[in-house]
Every structure is written in structure tokens, then in C-alpha cells.
Design an enzyme around this catalytic site. Structure first.
Site, PDB file in Angstrom:
ATOM      1  N   GLU A 111      34.051  -0.275  18.135  1.00 13.57           N
ATOM      2  CA  GLU A 111      33.707  -1.809  18.472  1.00 13.57           C
ATOM      3  C   GLU A 111      34.149  -2.550  17.223  1.00 13.57           C
ATOM      4  O   GLU A 111      33.784  -2.294  16.143  1.00 13.57           O
ATOM      5  CB  GLU A 111      32.109  -2.052  18.837  1.00 13.57           C
ATOM      6  CG  GLU A 111      32.340  -3.545  19.096  1.00 13.57           C
ATOM      7  CD  GLU A 111      30.873  -3.642  19.468  1.00 13.57           C
ATOM      8  OE1 GLU A 111      30.436  -4.913  20.214  1.00 13.57           O
ATOM      9  OE2 GLU A 111      29.923  -2.840  19.912  1.00 13.57           O
ATOM     10  N   ASP A 128      22.283  -1.821  25.601  1.00 13.60           N
ATOM     11  CA  ASP A 128      21.102  -2.568  24.983  1.00 13.60           C
ATOM     12  C   ASP A 128      21.525  -4.010  24.921  1.00 13.60           C
ATOM     13  O   ASP A 128      20.780  -5.027  24.737  1.00 13.60           O
ATOM     14  CB  ASP A 128      20.185  -2.112  23.719  1.00 13.60           C
ATOM     15  CG  ASP A 128      21.381  -1.993  22.618  1.00 13.60           C
ATOM     16  OD1 ASP A 128      22.838  -2.326  22.943  1.00 13.60           O
ATOM     17  OD2 ASP A 128      21.060  -1.489  21.582  1.00 13.60           O
ATOM     18  N   SER A 129      23.020  -4.366  25.130  1.00 19.20           N
ATOM     19  CA  SER A 129      23.217  -5.574  25.219  1.00 19.20           C
ATOM     20  C   SER A 129      22.699  -6.450  26.175  1.00 19.20           C
ATOM     21  O   SER A 129      22.735  -7.702  26.324  1.00 19.20           O
ATOM     22  CB  SER A 129      24.952  -5.618  25.566  1.00 19.20           C
ATOM     23  OG  SER A 129      24.984  -4.925  26.710  1.00 19.20           O
ATOM     24  N   LYS A 176      23.649   6.932  23.983  1.00 14.13           N
ATOM     25  CA  LYS A 176      24.532   6.275  22.915  1.00 14.13           C
ATOM     26  C   LYS A 176      23.647   5.906  21.631  1.00 14.13           C
ATOM     27  O   LYS A 176      22.546   5.454  21.706  1.00 14.13           O
ATOM     28  CB  LYS A 176      25.183   5.186  23.511  1.00 14.13           C
ATOM     29  CG  LYS A 176      26.184   4.672  22.348  1.00 14.13           C
ATOM     30  CD  LYS A 176      27.128   3.758  22.970  1.00 14.13           C
ATOM     31  CE  LYS A 176      26.723   2.350  23.317  1.00 14.13           C
ATOM     32  NZ  LYS A 176      26.247   1.664  22.137  1.00 14.13           N
ATOM     33  N   GLU A 236      24.100   4.386  17.734  1.00 16.23           N
ATOM     34  CA  GLU A 236      24.768   3.501  16.929  1.00 16.23           C
ATOM     35  C   GLU A 236      24.872   3.910  15.290  1.00 16.23           C
ATOM     36  O   GLU A 236      23.870   4.310  14.898  1.00 16.23           O
ATOM     37  CB  GLU A 236      24.448   2.055  16.781  1.00 16.23           C
ATOM     38  CG  GLU A 236      24.474   1.246  18.118  1.00 16.23           C
ATOM     39  CD  GLU A 236      24.292  -0.145  17.959  1.00 16.23           C
ATOM     40  OE1 GLU A 236      23.973  -0.581  17.059  1.00 16.23           O
ATOM     41  OE2 GLU A 236      24.206  -0.618  19.184  1.00 16.23           O
ATOM     42  N   ASP A 278      21.935   3.502  26.160  1.00 19.31           N
ATOM     43  CA  ASP A 278      21.787   3.150  24.836  1.00 19.31           C
ATOM     44  C   ASP A 278      20.187   3.639  24.437  1.00 19.31           C
ATOM     45  O   ASP A 278      19.317   3.552  25.074  1.00 19.31           O
ATOM     46  CB  ASP A 278      21.863   1.752  24.534  1.00 19.31           C
ATOM     47  CG  ASP A 278      23.278   1.435  23.917  1.00 19.31           C
ATOM     48  OD1 ASP A 278      24.027   2.220  23.355  1.00 19.31           O
ATOM     49  OD2 ASP A 278      23.608   0.117  24.447  1.00 19.31           O
TER      50      ASP A 278
END
Length: 271
Positions: A186, A51-52, A118, A120, A90
Site C-alpha cells: 500500500e 478493517d477499513s 491479513k 499488517e 483483516d
């Protein structure tokens, strides 16, 4: 120099086998077919539809505006061309707020070609990871700096220092026990990432987390030295300057991850 045959597609079980064998995993983000094809052909083991893309493709200041529809679009584009790399996508902000929403978004991404999603964070996300895994959806956890939490964290800051280190290790054990197949760490101090890596059986993929993780990931624009409009983090290295072409940069990055020369102390954080 990979022990995994270049022509052999990666599978979820093969990731755990790589950790047992001490084989470093190489991951990059990609958002379109062109870059994905090049990465796939030059030694990248996992490709992340991050999602970057909200920041480096869409021009936002954070990843928060990214939607499930955005992720599905880019996942389809990348999935069409992959031959070897395993594709991770993501779950964007809010898509994992409840188990039901997470399942719906995950099914859309898997139907678009992703092989893993993924998520978070830990906390209530641990139960969501377990919920998805019980429904045969492979999950990559993401701990440390979680960009979707930027508002709560007050910015993009190093995580896991001081008393927070113990919580990070506990969170890693929790997501692994819930069934996560791999986990991204991260912006975590090198010693803490090393402790997490030793504490869990699943592979850890570092980004700003030092060389002792089981693999590394970088954002496409960062590893090619492209101007994404945002301050370049300490852990980023421009591999295009070294490789001379995108394919050359990809091979240089993959070799550096596998031989342990990247990241070095210059591209990591102390305790």
C-alpha cells in the site's frame, strides 16, 4: 478476460499459479452480502473484509477502533453469498499483538467463513505469520502504508522512499519466507513495488503501488466514487462513472486490472 474459469472457485494454491502464469488478480473490499454478491458475479477474484470498515462504514477517523467481533459479523455476511471469490479478512488492531491472540482471532474469522487472514507489518509479525501458517491458517501480509500504524507513522503517508525502500524489500522477503500466501503493498512508489514483486514468489496486490504488482485492490467506496468522509487518495479511480452501474463498474475495474490499464501513472506514486 480471465484465464481462471468463471465458475471455478479460487483457492490458495491457485493464487500462486496465477502469478506464475502472469495472470493479474482482482480484489475489492466488501462489507455486506449485496455488494459481495455483485463483485463475485462480475470478475472479482478476492474479496477483502477490510478493517477499513471502521472508516467507511462506522465513521471513525482510523481503523483502530475495529474489533474482532466487528470483523466476524461482516465476514459472516459476505461469506454466505460467495461462489467464486476467495475471502480474506483483516486481523484488526491488537488482535495480532501475540501469537495466541492472533490464533484465537484467526480461528474466529475462519469459522465465520474467511479463507485467509491479513496481518499488517513485518518485524515481530513475521514470527506471528509463521506461527499461523504452521497451524494451517493462510495469511496475507500487508506492507508499506499500514493503517493500523497511523499513530506511529504520523498519518497516512507514502512508504518505501529513499533508504526505506531496501527495508521494504527485506520485509517482503521475510514475510514470504514465513509462509504468507499473498501480500498487499500500500502506498509504495512504483519502482519499489516492482522490485518487491520480482523478489518474491508470492503474488503482490497493490493499492497505490503501481501497475507492476501481480494484482490490485481498492476500497469499495473509493472505486465507486462514494463519499467516505475522508480525502480521496491519488490512486483512487471512480469506476462507477465509467461503468454506469455497480456491476458495470466492477467489470470495468476487473478488465482494467487484467489488461494493465489500471493503475496508470496518474494513479501511482513515483520514487
Amino acid at each position: 478476460m480471465s484465464t481462471h474459469a468463471d465458475s471455478k472457485p479460487w483457492t490458495v494454491p491457485a493464487l500462486a499459479e496465477a502469478k506464475r502464469n502472469g495472470q493479474k488478480l482482482v480484489m475489492l473490499t466488501a462489507y455486506d452480502a449485496g455488494f459481495a454478491r455483485t463483485f463475485d458475479a462480475n470478475g472479482v477474484d478476492l474479496i477483502l473484509i477490510g478493517d477499513s470498515l471502521g472508516m467507511v462504514v462506522q465513521g471513525h477517523d482510523s481503523t483502530l477502533p475495529v474489533t474482532v467481533a466487528d470483523m466476524v459479523y461482516h465476514t459472516r455476511a459476505v461469506a454466505r453469498v460467495l461462489q467464486r471469490a476467495l475471502l480474506v479478512a483483516d486481523l484488526p488492531f491488537g488482535a495480532d499483538a501475540t501469537p495466541e491472540r492472533a490464533l484465537d482471532a484467526s480461528l474466529q474469522l475462519l469459522q465465520a467463513g474467511a479463507e485467509m487472514v491479513k496481518i499488517e507489518g513485518a518485524g515481530f509479525k513475521v514470527d506471528i505469520i509463521r506461527y499461523l501458517v504452521e497451524r494451517e491458517i493462510p495469511v496475507c501480509a500487508h506492507l508499506g502504508l499500514t493503517p493500523q500504524s497511523v499513530l506511529r507513522l504520523g498519518g497516512f503517508k507514502i512508504q518505501g522512499r529513499g533508504d526505506a525502500a531496501r527495508q521494504l524489500v527485506e520485509d517482503a522477503r521475510a514475510v514470504a519466507a514465513a509462509g504468507a500466501s499473498i501480500m498487499v503493498l500500500e502506498c509504495v512508489p512504483t519502482p519499489v513495488a516492482a522490485e518487491v514483486t520480482a523478489a518474491v514468489d508470492v503474488p503482490t496486490i497493490g493499492i497505490g503501488a503501481g501497475p507492476q504488482c501481480d494484482g490490485q485492490v481498492l476500497v469499495l467506496h473509493d472505486f465507486l466514487g462514494l463519499d467516505s468522509g475522508h480525502r480521496r487518495p491519488k490512486f483512487v479511480k471512480d469506476f462507477l462513472a465509467e461503468g454506469g452501474s455497480v456491476a458495470g463498474a466492477t467489470r470495468a475495474y476487473a478488465d482494467a486490472v487484467r489488461d494493465g490499464s489500471f493503475p496508470d501513472e496518474q494513479h501511482a506514486y513515483a520514487q
